[in-house]
Design an enzyme around this catalytic site. Structure first.
Site, PDB file in Angstrom:
ATOM      1  NE  ARG A  18       1.918  -6.122   2.585  1.00 11.91           N
ATOM      2  CZ  ARG A  18       2.316  -5.506   3.698  1.00 11.91           C
ATOM      3  NH1 ARG A  18       3.186  -6.070   4.487  1.00 11.91           N
ATOM      4  NH2 ARG A  18       1.821  -4.332   4.004  1.00 11.91           N
ATOM      5  CB  SER A 106       3.766  -1.796   1.283  1.00  8.49           C
ATOM      6  OG  SER A 106       4.055  -0.702   2.103  1.00  8.49           O
ATOM      7  CG  HIS A 107       7.517  -1.847   3.843  1.00  7.21           C
ATOM      8  ND1 HIS A 107       6.188  -1.597   4.091  1.00  7.21           N
ATOM      9  CD2 HIS A 107       7.898  -2.795   4.720  1.00  7.21           C
ATOM     10  CE1 HIS A 107       5.787  -2.348   5.109  1.00  7.21           C
ATOM     11  NE2 HIS A 107       6.804  -3.088   5.507  1.00  7.21           N
ATOM     12  CE  LYS A 116      -0.321  -0.570   2.140  1.00  8.95           C
ATOM     13  NZ  LYS A 116       0.810   0.353   2.160  1.00  8.95           N
ATOM     14  CG  ASP A 240       6.797   2.817   1.822  1.00  7.02           C
ATOM     15  OD1 ASP A 240       6.286   3.703   1.114  1.00  7.02           O
ATOM     16  OD2 ASP A 240       6.129   1.941   2.398  1.00  7.02           O
ATOM     17  CG  ASP A 242       3.034   1.690  -0.602  1.00 10.78           C
ATOM     18  OD1 ASP A 242       3.957   1.857   0.213  1.00 10.78           O
ATOM     19  OD2 ASP A 242       1.876   1.406  -0.249  1.00 10.78           O
ATOM     20  CG  ASP A 244       2.154   3.717   2.617  1.00  8.19           C
ATOM     21  OD1 ASP A 244       3.357   3.382   2.661  1.00  8.19           O
ATOM     22  OD2 ASP A 244       1.227   2.897   2.711  1.00  8.19           O
ATOM     23  NE  ARG A 245       6.837   1.990   5.675  1.00  9.73           N
ATOM     24  CZ  ARG A 245       7.531   1.042   6.298  1.00  9.73           C
ATOM     25  NH1 ARG A 245       7.291   0.738   7.542  1.00  9.73           N
ATOM     26  NH2 ARG A 245       8.485   0.399   5.661  1.00  9.73           N
ATOM     27  CG  HIS A 327       2.431   4.437   7.774  1.00 10.59           C
ATOM     28  ND1 HIS A 327       1.815   4.293   6.558  1.00 10.59           N
ATOM     29  CD2 HIS A 327       2.992   3.240   8.056  1.00 10.59           C
ATOM     30  CE1 HIS A 327       1.992   3.051   6.127  1.00 10.59           C
ATOM     31  NE2 HIS A 327       2.695   2.389   7.014  1.00 10.59           N
TER      32      HIS A 327
END
Ligand SMILES: [Zn+2]
Length: 461
Positions: A18, A106-107, A116, A240, A242, A244-245, A327
Site C-alpha cells: 500500500r 481499502s478504508h 491484497k 468499508d 473495499d 471486507d470490514r 473484519h
C-alpha cells in the site's frame, strides 16, 4: 519487463502492499508487483490469476499495469473488474484460477491505493510480500505471453451471498457503502432480500463525497445512525471502502463494535457446534472471550491483522473469527475469508429468525467501560523495543499477561493492551475496566509504564 525494479520501502507492508498514488506508488510498481508475483506463481506451477479493482480513481491505471506485469511473464489473467475485495477472494476460491490480486486502498484516503494478494487459497503476506521486493530488485522475471479473459462474476457472487439468507421475519435495514467498492453488490444483494431496504451512498465514487468509508470511525457512521433512527430501521449496516470490514448500528442508533456484534454471531455458531473454537483479536473486549466461553465455545485470542487471523483460523479449523476492526471471517458455510457482505447476511438471518431485536441483545450484554483503540506516534526503532521493555518489567513483577501480540495485562480491575502496529509507526493501546474508577487506575498504570520507557502516553491519560 526484464528490468530490475526497486519499490519504495514503505509500501511492502505486513498484510498487503500500500502507498500513496503518484508519491510512493506508481504504475511501474504495479507492473513490478505483477511480474514478481508471476515469478512466485510460475515457480509453484501456477498459471492463472484473477484480478479485481476497487472504485478509486487510480485503480484502473494500476490494474492495467499490474495485468501487463502478469501477462508479460506468462500468467493468464481473469479480469473480474470493479467490486469489493471479498468478490476477488470469491473468484480465487471458486473460479478456475490459482490465486488473485485485488487493487485496493481499502478504508484509506482517496489518494492511497495498493494490492491484497491470495495464492492457492491462502493469504500472501509477511515474508511472501518481502520476497516480491527481492525478486523485483533482481529483475529475474519469467518470460511469456499470458492471455486476458474478462469475466463478470458480480451476479454469481451476490447469488452466493443471498443463498445463505434464512429469515422468517421481514426486517427494515439501512445500508451504507460509503461510495466504496461494495456499493453495487450491496444494492443487488438488498434487492434479493425480503423486508425493506434503504440504501445510502451505494454509487461507487472513488472521491468518497459523502464521508470516508471507514466504519471504525464514529464520525463516518453518523449518516447511517441518523437514517436508522429517522426511518425506524431494525438495524444499519456499513461497509468499508473495499467491503471486507463491516460496521453495525442497532435500532436505537447505537454503534455496535466488532467485539460486540461478534457475541451475536458467535451465539448462533456455538448453538450449532458446541465447543467450537471462535477467534478474536487481541484488541477485543474481555466480554467477548468470556461470553464465548459461557455459551460453551472455546475462545481463542489471536494477533491483530486480517492475514494472521485467516491463517490461524484455517490452522484451528475455527468456524468463525473476527477483529474489532470489523473484519469478520466465516468458515461455517463459507470459505473462511473476511467478507463483510456475507457477515451482513448471517447477522440479518439471525435477527430475522429470532424475536429479539439487536438493541435488546445489546442491552443484555455485560456492561464494561473501555476506550476505543488508541493509536499514538512512536518511532520505528522504538515501537517494538518499548513494548518489549514494558513486557519484561511486567513479567518481573509477576503480572498476569498475554504475549500473543504485544502485551495484554489482566487484573481484577480489567485489562489493558499495548502493541506496536505492523503497518504504521504507532503504538496501539486499549483499556477496559469494570467501572470508571477502575478505568482511571488502569490508564494510570499504562501511562506509568510508557513513561518508564520514555514514551508520552496518549492524550487524555
Ligand atoms: Zn478493507
Amino acid at each position: 519487463m526484464a528490468t530490475p525494479h526497486t519499490f519504495d520501502p514503505t509500501i511492502l507492508r505486513e498484510y498487503d502492499i500500500r502507498g500513496i498514488f503518484g508519491q510512493t506508488l506508481h504504475e511501474d510498481d504495479a507492473r513490478a508487483v505483477g511480474a514478481s508475483f508471476a515469478a512466485v506463481a510460475a515457480e509453484a506451477g501456477y498459471r492463472r490469476i484473477a484480478v479485481g479493482r476497487d472504485g478509486r480513481l487510480s485503480s484502473p491505471k494500476l490494474e492495467a499495469a499490474l495485468i501487463e506485469g502478469l501477462t508479460g511473464c506468462g500468467i493468464d489473467v481473469m479480469r473480474i473488474g470493479l467490486g469489493p475485495t471479498p468478490m476477488l477472494y470469491f473468484a480465487a476460491y471458486t473460479q478456475n484460477v490459482d490465486g488473485g490480486i485485488m487493487v485496493t486502498g481499502s478504508h484509506n484516503p482517496p489518494d492511497h491505493n495498493g494490492f491484497k494478494l491470495v495464492l492457492n487459497k491462502k493469504s500472501f503476506f509477511g515474508a511472501d510480500i518481502q520476497r516480491l521486493g527481492r525478486i523485483a530488485a533482481s529483475g529475474k522475471f519469467p518470460v511469456g505471453s499470458g492471455k486476458i479473459e474478462d469475466k463478470n462474476i458480480l451476479e454469481s457472487y451476490v447469488q452466493r451471498l443471498a443463498q445463505d439468507y434464512r429469515g422468517k421475519r421481514p426486517l427494515q435495514v439501512a445500508w451504507d457503502a460509503g461510495n466504496g467498492a461494495a456499493g453495487e453488490a450491496m444494492k443487488l444483494l438488498a434487492a434479493r432480500l425480503p423486508g425493506r431496504h434503504m440504501l445510502l451512498n451505494e454509487v461507487i465514487d472513488g472521491r468518497f463525497p459523502a464521508h470516508h468509508p471507514d466504519p471504525t470511525e464514529p464520525k463516518n457512521m453518523k449518516q447511517l445512525q441518523d437514517a436508522v433512527l429517522e426511518r425506524k430501521c431494525d438495524l444499519g449496516i456499513a461497509f468499508d471502502g473495499d467491503g471486507d470490514r463491516i460496521g453495525v448500528v442497532d435500532g436505537k442508533g447505537r454503534i455496535l463494535w466488532g467485539d460486540q456484534f461478534m457475541i451475536v454471531l458467535a451465539r448462533e455458531i456455538i448453538a450449532k457446534q458446541p465447543g467450537a473454537t471462535i477467534i478474536a483479536d487481541v484488541k477485543a473486549s474481555q466480554t467477548l472471550f468470556d461470553e464465548i466461553a459461557r455459551m460453551g465455545g472455546k475462545p481463542l485470542m489471536w494477533k491483530t491483522g486480517h492475514s494472521l487471523v485467516k491463517s490461524k483460523m484455517a490452522e484451528m479449523k475455527a468456524p468463525l473469527a473476527g477483529e474489532m476492526s470489523g473484519h469478520i471471517f466465516y468458515a461455517d458455510g463459507y470459505y473462511g475469508y473476511d467478507d463483510a457482505l456475507y457477515a451482513a447476511i448471517r447477522l440479518l438471518s439471525i435477527l430475522a429468525n429470532g424475536t429479539e431485536s439487536l438493541a435488546d441483545m445489546r442491552d443484555r450484554m455485560p456492561n464494561v467501560v473501555n476506550t476505543p483503540e488508541l493509536r499514538f506516534p512512536c518511532s520505528a526503532d522504538r515501537k517494538f523495543k518499548s513494548v518489549e521493555e514494558v513486557r519484561e518489567r511486567l513479567k518481573r513483577a509477576g503480572a498476569d499477561i498475554s504475549e500473543v501480540d504485544g502485551v495484554r495485562v489482566k487484573s481484577a480491575d480489567g485489562w489493558w493492551l499495548l502493541r506496536a502496529s505492523n503497518t504504521q509507526d504507532v503504538l496501539v493501546a486499549r483499556v477496559e475496566a469494570k467501572d470508571e474508577a477502575a478505568l482511571k487506575n488502569l490508564k494510570a498504570e499504562l501511562a506509568a509504564q510508557l513513561q518508564q520507557s520514555g514514551i508520552a502516553p496518549p492524550p487524555g491519560f
